[in-house]
Design a protein around this motif. Structure first.
Motif, PDB file in Angstrom:
ATOM      1  N   THR A  74       1.414  -4.933  -8.892  1.00  0.00           N
ATOM      2  CA  THR A  74       2.631  -4.587  -8.156  1.00  0.00           C
ATOM      3  C   THR A  74       3.855  -4.657  -9.056  1.00  0.00           C
ATOM      4  O   THR A  74       4.684  -3.733  -9.067  1.00  0.00           O
ATOM      5  CB  THR A  74       2.805  -5.526  -6.946  1.00  0.00           C
ATOM      6  N   ILE A  75       3.993  -5.720  -9.806  1.00  0.00           N
ATOM      7  CA  ILE A  75       5.158  -5.865 -10.679  1.00  0.00           C
ATOM      8  C   ILE A  75       5.159  -4.793 -11.764  1.00  0.00           C
ATOM      9  O   ILE A  75       6.198  -4.222 -12.095  1.00  0.00           O
ATOM     10  CB  ILE A  75       5.201  -7.288 -11.280  1.00  0.00           C
ATOM     11  N   THR A  76       3.994  -4.476 -12.308  1.00  0.00           N
ATOM     12  CA  THR A  76       3.910  -3.434 -13.333  1.00  0.00           C
ATOM     13  C   THR A  76       4.307  -2.074 -12.763  1.00  0.00           C
ATOM     14  O   THR A  76       5.061  -1.322 -13.385  1.00  0.00           O
ATOM     15  CB  THR A  76       2.493  -3.356 -13.913  1.00  0.00           C
ATOM     16  N   ALA A  77       3.817  -1.755 -11.570  1.00  0.00           N
ATOM     17  CA  ALA A  77       4.150  -0.472 -10.956  1.00  0.00           C
ATOM     18  C   ALA A  77       5.627  -0.381 -10.611  1.00  0.00           C
ATOM     19  O   ALA A  77       6.236   0.694 -10.720  1.00  0.00           O
ATOM     20  CB  ALA A  77       3.307  -0.256  -9.708  1.00  0.00           C
ATOM     21  N   LEU A  78       6.240  -1.475 -10.210  1.00  0.00           N
ATOM     22  CA  LEU A  78       7.667  -1.448  -9.864  1.00  0.00           C
ATOM     23  C   LEU A  78       8.565  -1.458 -11.100  1.00  0.00           C
ATOM     24  O   LEU A  78       9.664  -0.895 -11.070  1.00  0.00           O
ATOM     25  CB  LEU A  78       8.006  -2.627  -8.949  1.00  0.00           C
ATOM     26  N   VAL A  83       6.837   9.228 -12.102  1.00  0.00           N
ATOM     27  CA  VAL A  83       6.801  10.265 -11.074  1.00  0.00           C
ATOM     28  C   VAL A  83       5.336  10.524 -10.757  1.00  0.00           C
ATOM     29  O   VAL A  83       4.546  10.876 -11.635  1.00  0.00           O
ATOM     30  CB  VAL A  83       7.501  11.551 -11.573  1.00  0.00           C
ATOM     31  N   LYS A  84       4.966  10.345  -9.488  1.00  0.00           N
ATOM     32  CA  LYS A  84       3.553  10.440  -9.107  1.00  0.00           C
ATOM     33  C   LYS A  84       3.303  11.575  -8.122  1.00  0.00           C
ATOM     34  O   LYS A  84       2.296  11.602  -7.449  1.00  0.00           O
ATOM     35  CB  LYS A  84       3.079   9.121  -8.511  1.00  0.00           C
ATOM     36  N   GLY A  85       4.237  12.462  -7.998  1.00  0.00           N
ATOM     37  CA  GLY A  85       4.028  13.637  -7.157  1.00  0.00           C
ATOM     38  C   GLY A  85       3.909  13.322  -5.687  1.00  0.00           C
ATOM     39  O   GLY A  85       2.989  13.778  -5.024  1.00  0.00           O
ATOM     40  N   GLY A  86       4.790  12.514  -5.156  1.00  0.00           N
ATOM     41  CA  GLY A  86       4.798  12.213  -3.743  1.00  0.00           C
ATOM     42  C   GLY A  86       3.992  10.980  -3.351  1.00  0.00           C
ATOM     43  O   GLY A  86       4.005  10.576  -2.193  1.00  0.00           O
ATOM     44  N   MET A  87       3.278  10.387  -4.277  1.00  0.00           N
ATOM     45  CA  MET A  87       2.520   9.166  -3.968  1.00  0.00           C
ATOM     46  C   MET A  87       3.443   7.956  -4.043  1.00  0.00           C
ATOM     47  O   MET A  87       4.474   7.987  -4.717  1.00  0.00           O
ATOM     48  CB  MET A  87       1.362   8.990  -4.957  1.00  0.00           C
ATOM     49  N   PRO A  88       3.114   6.887  -3.353  1.00  0.00           N
ATOM     50  CA  PRO A  88       3.958   5.689  -3.439  1.00  0.00           C
ATOM     51  C   PRO A  88       3.911   5.076  -4.840  1.00  0.00           C
ATOM     52  O   PRO A  88       2.959   5.266  -5.592  1.00  0.00           O
ATOM     53  CB  PRO A  88       3.354   4.742  -2.403  1.00  0.00           C
ATOM     54  N   VAL A  90       3.644   1.927  -5.615  1.00  0.00           N
ATOM     55  CA  VAL A  90       2.546   0.959  -5.639  1.00  0.00           C
ATOM     56  C   VAL A  90       1.395   1.574  -4.841  1.00  0.00           C
ATOM     57  O   VAL A  90       1.331   1.450  -3.621  1.00  0.00           O
ATOM     58  CB  VAL A  90       2.982  -0.394  -5.044  1.00  0.00           C
ATOM     59  N   ALA A  91       0.472   2.224  -5.545  1.00  0.00           N
ATOM     60  CA  ALA A  91      -0.639   2.914  -4.893  1.00  0.00           C
ATOM     61  C   ALA A  91      -1.706   1.909  -4.479  1.00  0.00           C
ATOM     62  O   ALA A  91      -2.131   1.084  -5.281  1.00  0.00           O
ATOM     63  CB  ALA A  91      -1.230   3.951  -5.829  1.00  0.00           C
ATOM     64  N   PRO A  92      -2.154   1.946  -3.214  1.00  0.00           N
ATOM     65  CA  PRO A  92      -3.142   0.965  -2.746  1.00  0.00           C
ATOM     66  C   PRO A  92      -4.467   1.024  -3.498  1.00  0.00           C
ATOM     67  O   PRO A  92      -5.107  -0.001  -3.707  1.00  0.00           O
ATOM     68  CB  PRO A  92      -3.343   1.315  -1.273  1.00  0.00           C
ATOM     69  N   TRP A  93      -4.917   2.216  -3.915  1.00  0.00           N
ATOM     70  CA  TRP A  93      -6.196   2.305  -4.620  1.00  0.00           C
ATOM     71  C   TRP A  93      -6.132   1.631  -5.985  1.00  0.00           C
ATOM     72  O   TRP A  93      -7.059   0.931  -6.389  1.00  0.00           O
ATOM     73  CB  TRP A  93      -6.627   3.770  -4.775  1.00  0.00           C
ATOM     74  N   THR A  94      -5.034   1.837  -6.685  1.00  0.00           N
ATOM     75  CA  THR A  94      -4.874   1.215  -8.000  1.00  0.00           C
ATOM     76  C   THR A  94      -4.757  -0.294  -7.875  1.00  0.00           C
ATOM     77  O   THR A  94      -5.393  -1.056  -8.607  1.00  0.00           O
ATOM     78  CB  THR A  94      -3.624   1.774  -8.696  1.00  0.00           C
TER      79      THR A  94
END
Length: 167
Positions: A74-78, A83-88, A90-94
């Motif tokens: 979570t901290i790394t993603a934030l 730019v992930k093309g509309g994905m959040p 913090v992606a739940p799968w990752t």
């Protein structure tokens, strides 16, 4: 000053009988140690000393791995917003993949650490050992005070000891 008696028995049943006699004479089971060159199945030689806490170690390691995995991903993603093309961000799968792997890693490492601590390994103390244990049979090490030396010798000789050595 406590002394250690190393007693060799030819058969496991003789060692079990000697341990029962020693327990009846009031010798503490914590002061006894049984050595064999091969596993002997059946009735345990000594009563259970204390229950193991490996389950607690594994659960604590899994919980800490879960928290570390969640926070790491979570901290790394934030901190690195891509730019992930509309994905959040913090992606739940990752987050789920990283969290499950760190949970397993925490459980395995904590179980290994708990196993070493519970077995008191490595033990750098001077442990009693009799080289004749490799010849087969059972060797019983009993640490006792000088005043109970006679009762220990009588109990083990009545059970059929083949060799008694005080160290």
């Amino acid at each position: 000053m406590p002394q250690t008696c190393l007693v060799k028995f030819a058969q496991p049943n003789q060692a079990r009988a000697a341990i029962r006699r020693l327990l009846q004479d009031g010798i503490d089971p914590e002061s006894m140690e049984v050595m064999t060159s091969q596993p002997i199945h059946g009735e345990p030689f000594l009563p259970e000393k204390r229950p193991t806490k490996l389950r607690t170690w594994a659960l604590a390691g899994a919980g800490s791995g879960l928290l570390i995995g969640l926070s790491l991903s979570t901290i790394t993603a934030l901190n690195y917003p891509l730019v992930k093309g509309g994905m959040p961000s913090v992606a739940p799968w990752t987050v789920g993949l990283i969290t499950s792997e760190t949970t397993m890693l925490g459980a395995v490492l904590a179980t290994l650490a708990g196993l070493l601590i519970e077995l008191r390994l490595p033990n750098f103390g001077n442990l009693p050992y009799d080289p004749s244990v490799v010849d087969g049979g059972v060797v019983l090490a009993v640490s006792c005070a000088d005043n109970s030396r006679a009762s220990v010798e009588s109990a083990v000789s009545a059970a059929g000891a083949t060799k008694v050595n005080w160290v």
